[in-house]
Scaffold this motif. Structure first.
Motif, PDB file in Angstrom:
ATOM      1  N   ILE A 312      -1.825   7.931  92.987  1.00  0.00           N
ATOM      2  CA  ILE A 312      -3.260   7.499  93.095  1.00  0.00           C
ATOM      3  C   ILE A 312      -4.009   8.594  93.327  1.00  0.00           C
ATOM      4  O   ILE A 312      -5.302   8.366  92.831  1.00  0.00           O
ATOM      5  CB  ILE A 312      -2.975   6.417  94.443  1.00  0.00           C
ATOM      6  CG1 ILE A 312      -2.229   5.151  93.987  1.00  0.00           C
ATOM      7  CG2 ILE A 312      -4.381   6.078  94.989  1.00  0.00           C
ATOM      8  CD1 ILE A 312      -1.955   4.307  95.229  1.00  0.00           C
ATOM      9  N   CYS A 313      -3.794   9.403  94.315  1.00  0.00           N
ATOM     10  CA  CYS A 313      -4.690  10.524  94.725  1.00  0.00           C
ATOM     11  C   CYS A 313      -4.970  11.382  93.485  1.00  0.00           C
ATOM     12  O   CYS A 313      -6.289  11.603  93.085  1.00  0.00           O
ATOM     13  CB  CYS A 313      -3.925  11.534  95.744  1.00  0.00           C
ATOM     14  SG  CYS A 313      -5.036  12.784  96.172  1.00  0.00           S
ATOM     15  N   VAL A 314      -3.975  11.749  92.606  1.00  0.00           N
ATOM     16  CA  VAL A 314      -4.322  12.569  91.270  1.00  0.00           C
ATOM     17  C   VAL A 314      -5.339  11.770  90.363  1.00  0.00           C
ATOM     18  O   VAL A 314      -6.238  12.245  89.933  1.00  0.00           O
ATOM     19  CB  VAL A 314      -3.016  12.903  90.692  1.00  0.00           C
ATOM     20  CG1 VAL A 314      -3.616  13.548  89.291  1.00  0.00           C
ATOM     21  CG2 VAL A 314      -2.334  14.088  91.600  1.00  0.00           C
ATOM     22  N   THR A 315      -4.937  10.456  89.987  1.00  0.00           N
ATOM     23  CA  THR A 315      -5.845   9.716  89.136  1.00  0.00           C
ATOM     24  C   THR A 315      -7.284   9.422  89.638  1.00  0.00           C
ATOM     25  O   THR A 315      -8.046   9.491  88.895  1.00  0.00           O
ATOM     26  CB  THR A 315      -4.993   8.222  88.807  1.00  0.00           C
ATOM     27  OG1 THR A 315      -3.654   8.485  88.801  1.00  0.00           O
ATOM     28  CG2 THR A 315      -5.853   7.617  87.606  1.00  0.00           C
ATOM     29  N   LEU A 316      -7.306   9.253  90.919  1.00  0.00           N
ATOM     30  CA  LEU A 316      -8.808   9.119  91.598  1.00  0.00           C
ATOM     31  C   LEU A 316      -9.305  10.352  91.705  1.00  0.00           C
ATOM     32  O   LEU A 316     -10.550  10.210  92.054  1.00  0.00           O
ATOM     33  CB  LEU A 316      -8.742   8.309  92.925  1.00  0.00           C
ATOM     34  CG  LEU A 316      -8.263   7.090  92.816  1.00  0.00           C
ATOM     35  CD1 LEU A 316      -8.300   6.553  94.384  1.00  0.00           C
ATOM     36  CD2 LEU A 316      -8.839   6.123  92.186  1.00  0.00           C
ATOM     37  N   ASP A 317      -8.731  11.367  91.539  1.00  0.00           N
ATOM     38  CA  ASP A 317      -9.138  12.772  91.688  1.00  0.00           C
ATOM     39  C   ASP A 317      -9.802  13.143  92.816  1.00  0.00           C
ATOM     40  O   ASP A 317     -11.061  13.651  93.106  1.00  0.00           O
ATOM     41  CB  ASP A 317     -10.460  13.244  90.375  1.00  0.00           C
ATOM     42  CG  ASP A 317     -10.549  14.366  90.261  1.00  0.00           C
ATOM     43  OD1 ASP A 317      -9.853  15.363  90.266  1.00  0.00           O
ATOM     44  OD2 ASP A 317     -11.729  14.712  89.393  1.00  0.00           O
ATOM     45  N   ARG A 318      -9.126  12.772  93.966  1.00  0.00           N
ATOM     46  CA  ARG A 318      -9.615  13.011  95.358  1.00  0.00           C
ATOM     47  C   ARG A 318      -9.050  14.438  95.532  1.00  0.00           C
ATOM     48  O   ARG A 318      -8.093  15.129  95.044  1.00  0.00           O
ATOM     49  CB  ARG A 318      -8.969  12.156  96.310  1.00  0.00           C
ATOM     50  CG  ARG A 318      -9.541  10.723  96.032  1.00  0.00           C
ATOM     51  CD  ARG A 318      -9.008   9.805  97.260  1.00  0.00           C
ATOM     52  NE  ARG A 318      -9.466  10.250  98.661  1.00  0.00           N
ATOM     53  CZ  ARG A 318     -10.494  10.131  99.075  1.00  0.00           C
ATOM     54  NH1 ARG A 318     -11.494   9.557  98.540  1.00  0.00           N
ATOM     55  NH2 ARG A 318     -10.723  10.815 100.384  1.00  0.00           N
ATOM     56  N   ALA A 319      -9.848  15.013  96.604  1.00  0.00           N
ATOM     57  CA  ALA A 319      -9.304  16.227  97.132  1.00  0.00           C
ATOM     58  C   ALA A 319      -8.006  16.312  97.854  1.00  0.00           C
ATOM     59  O   ALA A 319      -7.838  15.351  98.576  1.00  0.00           O
ATOM     60  CB  ALA A 319     -10.412  16.865  97.747  1.00  0.00           C
ATOM     61  N   GLY A 320      -7.453  17.473  97.810  1.00  0.00           N
ATOM     62  CA  GLY A 320      -6.155  17.448  98.766  1.00  0.00           C
ATOM     63  C   GLY A 320      -5.049  16.991  98.060  1.00  0.00           C
ATOM     64  O   GLY A 320      -3.873  16.713  99.242  1.00  0.00           O
ATOM     65  N   CYS A 321      -4.777  16.541  97.089  1.00  0.00           N
ATOM     66  CA  CYS A 321      -3.596  15.783  96.469  1.00  0.00           C
ATOM     67  C   CYS A 321      -2.300  16.527  96.669  1.00  0.00           C
ATOM     68  O   CYS A 321      -1.240  15.997  96.479  1.00  0.00           O
ATOM     69  CB  CYS A 321      -3.995  15.331  95.103  1.00  0.00           C
ATOM     70  SG  CYS A 321      -5.282  14.080  95.128  1.00  0.00           S
TER      71      CYS A 321
END
Length: 326
Positions: A312-321
């Motif tokens: 989820i984190c990577v797909t949403l391109d959030r920081a800190g994945c």
């Protein structure tokens, strides 16, 4: 670094200025927490900052709370005291001050809405140092049915609206109030009149609430886009909720296999579903839930909460994945 289906943090193509604003709400199952007397060793305190909201489940609407961080009558099932929980929240926020910690009130089986005590709930939020409440408004039967003119009306509409209004009155902004939307809760009318499953007492149960003045008190809506049978389409549900709500909207991903049938949230399916909503700058994701482990050997087709959280984190391109989920 492990990548998911060719995606990596900071990928080109993410909308400029929107990636960090995308919500990623994750529920933490209180009964699945680490049994420890050291706040720093709790799952909660060790969460990465890539999760924007952590919802602690679940608090009874009719909780008994007289203060002193006594959780015994709240419905929460943490294997440690309220003092440890408060310190764990403080430890998380010391590392990640932008993370919002919410108390999830309601959920299946916690139906005491008529005896709700939001004054006590607000006191618990403040005593714990939390940031607000996630309203998981569920009932044994919402009594929704189609009217002769083809609209949806629910016997529970008036109470649902009052519950949200009372909650926001008890916790005025800047406290956060989010809503967990029932899977088929936005179906039943207009272009979503025939969305499947189209029958049942919960179809349309969130429509009146989201169209009401009380909805102005919401900061975030997530869609429980699971446990609705094999014909259910999460993206259709997302579109239905978007037709009623213009703010941040999170598509729900479930760790455990559905008891109602339907496909598993594999890593591949999770990424593909989320990629479909990325054109919406206020779209994000919800994960249910941290600490839950599916039966059988884990892997891409049977992922645990850690793997799903990273996907989820990577797909949403959030920081800190790159920071691991404990």
């Amino acid at each position: 670094m492990i990548l998911f289906l060719g995606l990596s943090p900071g990928r080109a193509g993410a909308a400029e200025g929107t990636a960090e604003q995308r919500p990623f709400l994750a529920y933490l199952a209180s009964w699945a927490e680490v049994a420890t007397q050291d706040p720093a060793k709790t799952l909660l305190a060790r969460l990465p900052g890539s999760i924007s909201h952590v919802a602690l489940g679940f608090v009874k609407p009719d909780l008994a709370y007289a203060g002193d961080l006594d959780l015994s009558g709240t419905g929460l099932a943490f294997p440690f005291s309220g003092t440890i929980l408060k310190d764990a929240i403080a430890a998380l926020k010391a590392k990640h001050p932008d993370t919002r910690v919410l108390l999830a009130v309601g959920g299946w089986g916690y139906f005491g809405w008529d005896a709700r005590d939001f004054r006590a709930l607000a006191q618990l939020v403040k005593d714990l140092g939390a940031d607000g409440v996630d309203l998981d408004y569920e009932t044994a039967d919402s009594g929704c049915a189609r009217t002769p003119d083809g609209a949806i009306a629910c016997a529970d509409d008036a109470r649902a609206i009052t519950v949200l209004a009372d909650l926001r009155a008890a916790l005025p902004r800047p406290y956060v109030v989010s809503l967990a939307g029932w899977s088929v809760g936005a179906y039943g009318e207009g272009r979503f009149a025939a969305s499947e499953p189209r029958y049942g007492p919960y179809v349309g149960m969130m429509r009146a609430l989201l169209k009401s003045e009380a909805a102005r008190g919401l900061d975030l809506v997530s869609v429980m886009s699971y446990d609705a049978g094999p014909n259910y389409q999460p993206l259709e549900a997302f579109r239905a909720y978007r037709s009623l709500w213009s703010g941040p909207l999170a598509l729900g991903i479930q760790v455990m296999p559905s008891d109602a049938g339907g496909p598993r949230f594999t890593l591949e399916r999770t990424v593909k579903l989320l990629q479909e909503v990325l054109a919406d700058p206020k779209a994000g994701a919800m994960l249910y839930g941290l600490g839950l482990v599916p039966p059988g050997p884990t892997g891409p087709d049977n992922p645990d909460y850690r793997a799903l959280a990273r996907a989820i984190c990577v797909t949403l391109d959030r920081a800190g994945c790159e920071a691991p989920v404990p």
